[in-house]
Design an enzyme around this catalytic site. Structure first.
Site, PDB file in Angstrom:
ATOM      1  N   LEU A  18      -3.443  -7.684   5.378  1.00  0.00           N
ATOM      2  CA  LEU A  18      -4.676  -7.432   6.485  1.00  0.00           C
ATOM      3  C   LEU A  18      -5.667  -8.564   6.548  1.00  0.00           C
ATOM      4  O   LEU A  18      -6.025  -8.759   7.640  1.00  0.00           O
ATOM      5  CB  LEU A  18      -5.019  -5.954   6.391  1.00  0.00           C
ATOM      6  CG  LEU A  18      -4.142  -4.760   6.437  1.00  0.00           C
ATOM      7  CD1 LEU A  18      -4.778  -3.658   5.983  1.00  0.00           C
ATOM      8  CD2 LEU A  18      -4.059  -4.709   8.092  1.00  0.00           C
ATOM      9  N   TYR A  52      -9.556   4.602  -5.703  1.00  0.00           N
ATOM     10  CA  TYR A  52      -9.460   4.245  -4.696  1.00  0.00           C
ATOM     11  C   TYR A  52     -10.157   5.118  -3.404  1.00  0.00           C
ATOM     12  O   TYR A  52     -10.864   4.782  -2.734  1.00  0.00           O
ATOM     13  CB  TYR A  52      -7.995   3.738  -4.179  1.00  0.00           C
ATOM     14  CG  TYR A  52      -7.808   3.238  -2.820  1.00  0.00           C
ATOM     15  CD1 TYR A  52      -8.078   1.998  -2.545  1.00  0.00           C
ATOM     16  CD2 TYR A  52      -7.082   4.017  -1.970  1.00  0.00           C
ATOM     17  CE1 TYR A  52      -7.585   1.341  -1.315  1.00  0.00           C
ATOM     18  CE2 TYR A  52      -6.830   3.255  -0.478  1.00  0.00           C
ATOM     19  CZ  TYR A  52      -7.235   1.984  -0.392  1.00  0.00           C
ATOM     20  OH  TYR A  52      -6.856   1.388   0.855  1.00  0.00           O
ATOM     21  N   LYS A 112     -13.254   4.206  -1.095  1.00  0.00           N
ATOM     22  CA  LYS A 112     -13.134   4.303   0.316  1.00  0.00           C
ATOM     23  C   LYS A 112     -14.160   5.109   1.297  1.00  0.00           C
ATOM     24  O   LYS A 112     -14.653   4.945   2.278  1.00  0.00           O
ATOM     25  CB  LYS A 112     -11.822   4.392   0.781  1.00  0.00           C
ATOM     26  CG  LYS A 112     -10.792   3.137   0.515  1.00  0.00           C
ATOM     27  CD  LYS A 112     -11.384   1.889   0.995  1.00  0.00           C
ATOM     28  CE  LYS A 112     -10.268   0.699   0.832  1.00  0.00           C
ATOM     29  NZ  LYS A 112     -10.963  -0.734   1.273  1.00  0.00           N
ATOM     30  N   THR A 118       1.976  -2.832   4.563  1.00  0.00           N
ATOM     31  CA  THR A 118       1.675  -3.626   3.431  1.00  0.00           C
ATOM     32  C   THR A 118       2.319  -3.441   2.316  1.00  0.00           C
ATOM     33  O   THR A 118       3.176  -2.620   2.308  1.00  0.00           O
ATOM     34  CB  THR A 118       0.127  -3.569   3.339  1.00  0.00           C
ATOM     35  OG1 THR A 118      -0.273  -2.346   2.958  1.00  0.00           O
ATOM     36  CG2 THR A 118      -0.655  -3.550   4.760  1.00  0.00           C
TER      37      THR A 118
END
Length: 305
Positions: free
Chosen positions: A20, A158, A162, A192
């Protein structure tokens, strides 16, 4: 349609050696911006710069792991030294250390928080200082995730990082408004290295690698596509066309773009004089708790063959 022209603008994109981040860097360069590419692997960073320059763009590499103030200063200083200014920061750098809560170590937690959350903070702070000194406004684009919006099994570190990034976007949009600096979080969904591990997506990602297009139900219903599909949002937010857009969480993937809501109260109940535990037990199921919120990223809806 308005023209998106970033000629003369300078952008730093963290974690832009591949995936990305590289797609964001290409999108910015294709619209005229000069780009500082960042990665922890020199060969990967230099290959990214080569791909940008061969496509007609202007780019340099700064090899450093984000997280510390020193790394953030290096990235901002490189932009200024090479191109004379800074206009756009995209905080894309990240790592994964997925484990369930009872198996996650301090190192697993700290590594992800340092790269994602502290890395976003330190880079944004350094960029904000420079942008305010220049006095011409600017753009901070923070990279979030559906995991930060809804939680995700096995991703304590994570998801927390975020979610914090979304909160920082809202906070900084207020703090930097007088300096005409916009701050938004983007929520990309793309094929991804991380999403290809989702069993429902895996066969479609493999087929895409063999040259087959992703089916419409993935691109539209699930909003799932390529990194390049997500990249269009970055030059748009960096452009004059988005000067009125700030403090938002914007999702993009496949053929879909969407605005995420901010957390808000959805139900309330009241008791004269305040609540007791017993009163809550009696009233909660039929009032505030009548429709509890779901958690986790919804499973893809794969059509039956």
């Amino acid at each position: 349609m308005p023209s998106i022209d970033l000629t003369g603008k300078v952008a730093v994109v963290t974690g832009s050696g591949r995936g990305l981040g590289l797609a964001y860097a290409h999108a910015l360069a294709a619209h005229g911006a000069s780009v500082v590419v960042n990665d922890v692997d020199r060969a990967v960073a230099e290959a990214a710069v080569k791909s940008l320059t061969e496509a007609g763009g202007t780019a340099v590499a700064e090899v450093v792991p984000v997280g510390t103030s020193e790394a953030a200063d290096r990235l901002v200083n490189r932009a200024v030294e090479e191109f004379g200014r800074l206009d756009v920061l995209v905080t894309n750098a990240g790592i994964l250390r997925d484990k369930v809560l009872w198996k996650m170590t301090d190192d697993d937690f700290d590594a992800v928080i340092t790269t994602h959350l502290k890395g976003t903070f330190t880079c944004a702070r350094a960029a904000a200082v420079r942008l305010r000194e220049q006095g011409e406004g600017g753009t901070l684009i923070l990279v979030g995730s559906p995991a930060g919006q809804r939680g995700n099994f096995g991703q304590t570190n994570y998801a927390a990082a975020k979610a914090g990034i979304a909160a920082m976007a809202r906070t900084w949009s207020m703090e930097l408004a007088r300096a005409h600096i916009t701050v938004n979080a983007i929520v990309p969904v793309a094929a991804t290295a991380m999403t290809e591990t989702v069993p429902a997506f895996a066969p479609y990602v493999e087929a895409m690698r063999d040259g087959e297009p992703l089916p419409d139900f993935l691109r539209k219903t699930e909003g799932f596509g390529t990194p390049e599909d997500c990249a269009a949002l970055v030059p748009f937010l960096a452009s004059a066309a988005a000067r009125g857009v700030t403090g938002q969480c914007i999702g993009i993937g496949g053929d879909k773009v969407a605005l995420w809501s901010h957390p808000r109260e959805i139900a309330a109940a009241y008791a004269d004089g305040g609540w007791t535990p017993e009163a809550l037990a009696a009233a909660f199921p039929a009032s505030v708790g009548a429709e509890l919120q779901t958690v986790g990223i919804p499973a893809p809806k794969i059509p039956e063959a």
